[in-house]
Design a protein around this motif. Structure first.
Motif: not given
Length: 499
Positions: A485-491
């Motif tokens: 979820s953190q990676e998707l938010l950064r993307a």
């Protein structure tokens, strides 16, 4: 045989109904026989006595209409309402949540059926069926049942008319006051009259009897007066150290959402009563509520060392091993429970999951067959859901879809089943159906992060970046340390960054 001795013998043999009948016949002949009167009170009390220390529940009214709140946002590891992620260096992953919004525990305990949602709006929108937490206050269904039973136990009317009795005459007579208090509290369930008698008796003994102070604290606790209950329990402990008093004082701090103070009380109790399993169990429960599984399992292991038949400790240790990717170790603990004589659907369900992840496939299906044969209405949905997980694990998506739909047919509010059905529909390329299942799961269980994450990923793939950004933030609110979820938010943030 003397009738009074016969009634006393029946009471000792726990034949309370026959004892009450004998006492009633004796009181018809002599209504002023105090010994028989007290014996009948004790027998009626024992018929409906419950261990209120293990039957406390906090309803929505107590949770949200609480005037004891100190801080709106507590520090991590200091609040049971917002425990955060795993503490103490534990390698445990994210533990699933129940329908009422609490992490799954090894056994069903008081409080594990009580919801702890984030807002009043969320609490009111939570589906309330027989499988969820109570919607009102803790003084509801059990209280009504006790009152009805107390009236039915006396066909000719209540044994004692509380509205007419002069409590002051009995307060100065401990031999009569204590049985009368227990009768009023447990049989008649009149906390107001019980509190009045306890106040008068405490004054009559010049505040020197610790037992009455504990009873005062129990009444104040039942009425929601936590600070008054705290004062009474601490005053009782200064006069006499008792395990029950330590536990009740700890429960007061838990209700006030001060788990660290509750831990201090229990540890003080262990100084007077070393290796006491009830105090160790309370400490382990508090650490589990704080999501500090390392310390919780440490105390559960101490409990097993002292009492090798403690079901709660064995089940919680087994669950800890299962969620730390040690199914073989978990299987040993659940097999121990089976050897001890436990034979229920939940145990066979856990055995089936442990056998599957330990690659003992020959035992998996037989365990789930036993679980289905023993399951009650509340357990059928979870068992079919787990069978669906097994089907997904072996690659049979068609069987998995059928099992998940059976889970939904057994419980229409089973959010994880909706989420997994959405994943299966997404694999088949049915985007609209998958989105509908994810939205249904998120609306039924706002505390789960999986539906939000899956819905956000789907929106991101479909090009709806704004919707994906909004939903992924909700996923991180439910589980802040979820790396995908953190990676998707950064993307997503890169798309909304302006140079």
């Amino acid at each position: 045989m003397d009738p009074v001795f016969s009634a006393l013998s029946l009471y000792k043999k726990r034949k309370f109904e026959e004892c009450v009948t004998t006492c009633t016949e004796l009181l018809d002949k002599n209504p002023f026989d105090q010994a028989v009167w007290v014996l009948k009170m004790r027998a009626l009390t024992e018929q409906l006595y419950v261990d209120d220390l293990e039957a406390e529940e906090e309803g929505i009214a107590e949770a949200f209409m609480d005037n004891e709140t100190i801080a709106e946002s507590a520090r991590p590891g200091t609040s049971l309402k917002n425990p955060g992620t795993s503490q103490g260096g534990s390698t445990q992953g994210y533990r699933p949540w129940t329908q009422t919004g609490r992490p799954v525990s090894g056994v069903v305990r008081p409080g594990t059926q009580t919801a702890r949602p984030g807002t009043m709006e969320q609490a009111l929108r939570t589906p309330r069926t027989s499988k969820t937490a109570r919607p009102s206050t803790s003084q509801s269904a059990r209280t009504i049942r006790l009152g009805t039973a107390s009236m039915l136990s006396e066909p000719g009317g209540p044994f004692i008319q509380l509205s007419r009795i002069n409590l002051g005459n009995y307060a100065s007579k401990p031999a009569l006051a204590k049985p009368l208090f227990l009768y009023i509290l447990y049989h008649e369930n009149s906390i107001r009259h019980a509190l009045q008698l306890a106040v008068l008796a405490t004054q009559a003994c010049e505040f020197k009897d610790w037992w009455w102070k504990v009873q005062l604290g129990k009444c104040y606790f039942a009425l929601g007066l936590m600070r008054e209950a705290e004062q009474q329990f601490r005053s009782a402990l200064r006069q006499h150290q008792c395990i029950e008093t330590f536990l009740r004082l700890g429960r007061v701090y838990i209700r006030l959402d001060q788990p660290l103070s509750a831990l201090d009380v229990c540890r003080t109790g262990l100084e007077y009563f070393p290796k006491e399993t009830t105090l160790l169990t309370e400490i382990a429960r508090i650490f589990e509520g704080l999501n500090n599984m390392t310390m919780s399992v440490k105390y559960y292991r101490e409990i097993v060392t002292e009492d090798s038949t403690n079901v709660e400790a064995i089940a919680c240790i087994g669950m800890h091993h299962f969620y730390t990717d040690q199914p073989e170790m978990a299987l040993r603990f659940y097999r121990r429970l089976l050897q001890m004589g436990l034979y229920n659907a939940e145990l066979f369900n856990n055995l089936g999951l442990c056998c599957f992840y330990a690659q003992q496939y020959d035992m998996t299906l037989s365990c789930f067959q036993h679980a289905l044969s023993l399951a009650k209405d509340d357990d059928v949905a979870d068992i079919w859901y787990n069978i669906g997980l097994i089907a997904i694990g072996v690659g049979d998506t068609r069987l998995a879809g059928q099992c998940l739909r059976l889970a939904i047919s057994a419980d229409s509010t089973h959010a994880p089943a909706y989420n997994n059905l959405g994943v299966l529909e997404l694999r088949r390329g049915r985007v609209n159906e998958a989105s509908a299942f994810f939205q249904a799961a998120a609306s039924l269980a706002p505390y789960l992060f999986e539906p939000y994450f899956n819905h956000s990923s789907l929106s991101h793939k479909m090009g709806d970046l704004q919707a994906s950004y909004i939903v992924i933030q909700k996923a991180l609110e439910a589980y802040p340390n979820h790396v995908p979820s953190q990676e998707l938010l950064r993307a997503l943030e890169k798309h909304f960054t302006f140079i």
